[in-house]
Design an enzyme around this catalytic site. Structure first.
Site, PDB file in Angstrom:
ATOM      1  N   MET A 120     -24.556 -58.102  66.117  1.00 33.16           N
ATOM      2  CA  MET A 120     -23.737 -59.299  66.298  1.00 33.16           C
ATOM      3  C   MET A 120     -22.805 -59.095  67.493  1.00 33.16           C
ATOM      4  O   MET A 120     -21.986 -58.171  67.486  1.00 33.16           O
ATOM      5  CB  MET A 120     -22.910 -59.570  65.035  1.00 33.16           C
ATOM      6  CG  MET A 120     -23.731 -59.890  63.817  1.00 33.16           C
ATOM      7  SD  MET A 120     -22.692 -60.152  62.356  1.00 33.16           S
ATOM      8  CE  MET A 120     -22.161 -58.483  62.018  1.00 33.16           C
ATOM      9  N   GLY A 208     -17.326 -58.036  66.624  1.00 28.76           N
ATOM     10  CA  GLY A 208     -18.489 -57.326  67.136  1.00 28.76           C
ATOM     11  C   GLY A 208     -18.968 -56.217  66.216  1.00 28.76           C
ATOM     12  O   GLY A 208     -18.182 -55.373  65.808  1.00 28.76           O
ATOM     13  N   SER A 209     -20.262 -56.176  65.868  1.00 32.85           N
ATOM     14  CA  SER A 209     -20.687 -55.230  64.851  1.00 32.85           C
ATOM     15  C   SER A 209     -22.187 -55.337  64.608  1.00 32.85           C
ATOM     16  O   SER A 209     -22.919 -55.932  65.390  1.00 32.85           O
ATOM     17  CB  SER A 209     -19.916 -55.493  63.558  1.00 32.85           C
ATOM     18  OG  SER A 209     -19.814 -56.885  63.331  1.00 32.85           O
ATOM     19  N   ARG A 210     -22.613 -54.773  63.461  1.00 32.75           N
ATOM     20  CA  ARG A 210     -24.042 -54.745  63.135  1.00 32.75           C
ATOM     21  C   ARG A 210     -24.222 -54.716  61.620  1.00 32.75           C
ATOM     22  O   ARG A 210     -23.361 -54.225  60.888  1.00 32.75           O
ATOM     23  CB  ARG A 210     -24.658 -53.502  63.774  1.00 32.75           C
ATOM     24  CG  ARG A 210     -26.056 -53.153  63.333  1.00 32.75           C
ATOM     25  CD  ARG A 210     -26.543 -51.966  64.112  1.00 32.75           C
ATOM     26  NE  ARG A 210     -27.386 -51.077  63.336  1.00 32.75           N
ATOM     27  CZ  ARG A 210     -27.749 -49.872  63.725  1.00 32.75           C
ATOM     28  NH1 ARG A 210     -27.325 -49.392  64.876  1.00 32.75           N
ATOM     29  NH2 ARG A 210     -28.521 -49.137  62.960  1.00 32.75           N
TER      30      ARG A 210
END
Length: 250
Positions: A120, A208-210
């Site tokens: 993301m 922001g990440s996953r």
């Protein structure tokens, strides 16, 4: 509207509207607006105030929480996050999700399974959703680093939170929220023992990440590497279905 039933033969209603802002993000947006107004109205520093006001709009947009039309089906696993599919790999499940817990409730085991990683960016919606419906069996937070979430080793070294959901048929599906370079907090909306519906909001990751999803044994991904997917809407897999699917980027 939320809760309305739609289908592929035209039943239901659809209309575009401004997505609401999740309550978790309203305070950040209001703080940014307040600082902007101080620079604009009190200090008369327009060169700083206007960019900060634009940044405030970006903060509100980051925490947008649009409605999604969630497919309903016994064997469907839906995407828990918006973003780009950056990794599809056969890996052992995370150690924290492998073994049964202290109450004897099942884990994911040690055999390799398909892991789908969804990256993301700061422009994606960051509300995460349940990939399946069932009972939340584990919510396990692990502190760690904040390296680029796009890297494979982020699954083992970054700050992360595992969520394990047991379906009504006893199958367990795991997903992991992973912090990235900018993300500094994972916010859960659920706890062990909660009952969730497929596509229900289960948490968010700030900035922001996953998210990784671990498919059950004997299940292949229905999405492709490099594909953009939508949380709560894109079908990642159908349990027990294995088939090679190829795509062409263009």
């Amino acid at each position: 509207m939320a809760g309305d039933l739609t289908d592929n033969r035209g039943r239901g209603d659809a209309a575009w509207g401004w997505p609401p802002i999740h309550p978790e993000g309203r305070k950040f947006g209001l703080i940014a607006v307040g600082i902007s107004l101080i620079f604009l109205l009190l200090l008369d520093w327009e060169i700083v105030g206007w960019p900060l006001l634009a940044l405030s709009a970006g903060v509100f947009a980051f925490f947008r929480d649009p409605e999604r039309v969630v497919p309903q089906g016994d064997d469907m696993i839906v995407a828990p996050a918006d973003g780009l599919v950056t990794l599809i790999m056969q890996v052992p499940p995370p150690v924290e999700l492998q073994a049964p817990d202290s109450q004897g409730l099942p884990g994911l085991g040690t055999e390799p399974v398909t892991r789908i990683s969804i990256f993301m960016s700061v422009f994606d919606v960051h509300i995460n959703r349940a990939p399946v419906g069932g009972i939340v069996r584990r919510v396990h937070y692990i502190p760690g680093k904040f390296m680029n979430a796009d890297l494979d080793k982020a699954s083992e070294e970054n700050e992360r939170q595992h969520v394990l959901i047991e379906r009504s048929d006893g199958r367990v599906i795991g997903c992991t929220q992973i912090a990235g370079l900018v993300a500094r907090r994972i916010v859960p909306f659920v706890k062990p023992g909660d009952i969730v519906a497929v596509g229900q909001r289960i948490g968010l990751i700030r900035f922001g990440s996953r998210v990784d999803v671990y498919l059950p044994q004997g299940t292949d991904s229905k999405v492709l590497l490099g594909q953009r997917i939508v949380a709560g809407e894109t079908v990642l897999a159908e349990i027990g279905k294995q088939k090679l699917i190829e795509g062409v980027s263009q």
